[in-house]
Design an enzyme around this catalytic site. Structure first.
Site, PDB file in Angstrom:
ATOM      1  N   PHE A 111       0.812  -1.223   0.000  1.00 60.86           N
ATOM      2  CA  PHE A 111       0.000   0.000   0.000  1.00 60.86           C
ATOM      3  C   PHE A 111       0.839   1.264   0.000  1.00 60.86           C
ATOM      4  CE2 PHE A 111       0.747  -0.063   4.576  1.00 60.86           C
ATOM      5  CZ  PHE A 111       0.616   1.264   4.979  1.00 60.86           C
ATOM      6  N   LYS A 112       2.080   1.173   0.427  1.00 58.45           N
ATOM      7  CA  LYS A 112       2.944   2.358   0.458  1.00 58.45           C
ATOM      8  C   LYS A 112       3.150   2.956  -0.930  1.00 58.45           C
ATOM      9  CE  LYS A 112       3.548   1.123   4.761  1.00 58.45           C
ATOM     10  NZ  LYS A 112       4.764   0.871   5.480  1.00 58.45           N
ATOM     11  N   ASP A 113       2.982   2.121  -1.983  1.00 58.28           N
ATOM     12  CA  ASP A 113       3.177   2.603  -3.353  1.00 58.28           C
ATOM     13  C   ASP A 113       2.225   3.739  -3.715  1.00 58.28           C
ATOM     14  OD1 ASP A 113       5.220   0.798  -4.078  1.00 58.28           O
ATOM     15  OD2 ASP A 113       3.770  -0.766  -4.536  1.00 58.28           O
ATOM     16  N   LEU A 116       4.013   6.648  -2.262  1.00 53.88           N
ATOM     17  CA  LEU A 116       5.434   6.785  -2.573  1.00 53.88           C
ATOM     18  C   LEU A 116       5.736   6.789  -4.071  1.00 53.88           C
ATOM     19  CD1 LEU A 116       6.967   4.841   0.410  1.00 53.88           C
ATOM     20  CD2 LEU A 116       7.341   7.237  -0.185  1.00 53.88           C
ATOM     21  N   THR A 144       7.700   0.153   3.518  1.00 54.48           N
ATOM     22  CA  THR A 144       8.022   1.539   3.170  1.00 54.48           C
ATOM     23  C   THR A 144       9.382   1.623   2.485  1.00 54.48           C
ATOM     24  OG1 THR A 144       6.669   2.609   4.860  1.00 54.48           O
ATOM     25  CG2 THR A 144       8.582   3.818   4.114  1.00 54.48           C
TER      26      THR A 144
END
Length: 491
Positions: A111-113, A116, A144
């Site tokens: 989910f960090k994509d 980010l 992350t």
């Protein structure tokens, strides 16, 4: 409207949104917040008719007011064009009676994509109005790190140093970071846990000597963790997107409330949902789902935050956290934006390892936030049960959120799926009764039962050389950051 960001610990520390993104963390140790956040009201009718990118622009323009329309649209276009394996960016799948929001379709399968891929674009635009470079220091519990490395790889005038806990991430997470290419990236395994690395990174941001060295080289030290407001804000979008889905599928009418279950350790993912709520998203309840490191469950049940406990290494390593940094932002808003109160809590946490909030404030939080935790044994049972009943494979983090969602009385409820099951293939297969010791082989084995193919970025790992092998002590982090100020920047 006063469009400035302030520190959670001192309302007199004021910055523009570009400055807040570049600073990452306030010089007093606080996190940047926008006091006027609850005065923003997003038009739900528009949300339900617009694309993901259009909704991202509508939300970001409210919270990042000193970025021009051209800048924001360019950042969003660059972040979300051909970088996810689905046009929906964050699609929803109904699994039994729970709506599962899939946040793992980006380049690193986590989910960090979602944030980010966008943060590097925002940071680069913010840097253009300065004559400085930026060095990102990021501690990661697993996901992350790779998402930040991928997002910032070879970005002009930005370097990145990632620290992860040695032997406390999955084999796939390790390989993702250790094989990362880029002239401007450095990766270090740290002897300790995530909290040790995160605490040291925060200390380095406030270290006078370190900041003096950086200033002499015209380098800003900043973060790509969700302590950076530029990491947090893009995550608000997928909460509105899930609401759009439910409306457009006829599950709810505009204005009706929904609930969310969020697997979390650092509190950033669920905080993004709370930000959406403050901006008009109709929410009945947020469920904070934890693993055996259930410091958040205890806090939401008792009002006492106490990190003085054993750290437990689990099969959901991205949630193995005892210091939930983003909780500080919730305290700010729930206390009526009382920065003196927040500072006292954070001082108590630093000095004694715990703090307590007043009963009336706890009651206010509990009106909106529920909680629950799931240990490893139960997590594996959930993975097996869901697969046997629906043929859907959940990763160990998603399974925790799913379990807490099922045990709630809320309907409809959206459970956030934060990572691809392929990132944790060995443990997922173990839950399904299949024993494989090598994670690369486990991915292939999992592909036989998982309806989704192995993500491209994970499938390539077997062929990539290991480029980062350093294992350091916590005390060595300052030295390697000093070295990175030279090594990460190449004209």
């Amino acid at each position: 409207m006063n469009k400035v960001y302030v520190s959670t610990r001192d309302e007199n520390k004021k910055l523009s949104s570009k400055e807040a993104i570049l600073e990452g963390i306030s010089s007093d140790g606080g996190l940047f917040v926008w006091p006027e956040l609850d005065s923003v009201k997003i038009d739900l009718n528009k949300v339900c008719k617009q694309s993901y990118q259009e909704n991202a622009y509508m939300i970001l323009k409210e919270l990042l007011p000193d970025f021009s329309e051209e800048e924001l649209r360019e950042c969003i276009h660059n972040a979300y064009t051909n970088s996810f394996d689905t046009e929906d960016i964050t699609p929803i799948k109904k699994v039994d009676d729970v709506y599962v929001l899939e946040l793992f379709h980006g380049p690193t399968s986590a989910f960090k994509d979602v944030a980010l891929t966008l943060l590097p674009q925002l940071m680069q635009k913010a840097l253009q109005s300065t004559n400085q470079k930026a060095l990102i220091l990021t501690a990661t519990s697993g996901d992350t790190g790779k998402a930040a490395l991928c997002g910032f790889q070879d970005v002009k005038d930005i370097g990145i140093v990632v620290f992860y806990p040695h032997q406390k991430v999955s084999q796939i997470q390790y390989r993702q970071m250790a094989t990362q290419k880029g002239k401007n990236v450095k990766v270090y395994a740290v002897k300790g846990n995530f909290d040790d690395a995160q605490s040291q990174v925060k200390k380095l941001f406030l270290d006078d000597e370190m900041n003096g060295i950086a200033k002499s080289k015209q380098i800003l030290l900043t973060s790509a963790n969700s302590i950076n407001i530029g990491r947090l804000i893009p995550q608000i979008v997928y909460y509105f997107e899930s609401y759009k889905y439910l409306v457009n599928q006829g599950m709810i009418q505009i204005g009706e409330k929904v609930s969310f279950s969020v697997p979390t350790g650092n509190f950033g993912d669920v905080l993004a949902g709370y930000y959406g709520y403050l901006m008009g998203l109709p929410v009945e309840k947020f469920y904070v789902a934890s693993n055996a490191n259930h410091v958040l469950t205890d806090f939401l049940s008792t009002g006492i935050y106490d990190r003085n406990r054993d750290f437990i290494q689990t099969i959901s390593p991205s949630m193995d956290i005892l210091i939930s940094s983003n909780l500080e932002r919730l305290l700010y808003y729930m206390s009526g934006k009382d920065t003196a109160f927040v500072k006292k809590c954070m001082d108590d946490l630093k000095e004694t390892g715990k703090y307590q909030i007043p009963e009336d404030m706890l009651s206010k939080i509990q009106d909106l936030f529920g909680c629950g935790y799931v240990n490893d044994t139960e997590t594996k049972r959930v993975i097996l049960d869901v697969y046997e009943q629906t043929k859907v494979v959940l990763d160990p983090h998603t399974a925790i959120g799913y379990s807490v969602a099922q045990n709630s009385d809320e309907s409809p409820i959206v459970s956030l799926s934060t990572a691809s099951p392929y990132k944790f293939s060995i443990d997922v297969l173990d839950a399904l009764g299949i024993q494989v010791k090598d994670e690369l082989e486990a991915m292939k084995e999992l592909s036989k039962v998982c309806s989704d193919p192995i993500p491209k970025g994970l499938n390539e790992l077997e062929k990539l050389p290991i480029l980062h092998t350093d294992v350091i002590e916590i005390e060595e982090m300052k030295e390697v950051v000093s070295q990175a100020m030279e090594a990460c920047f190449h004209d």
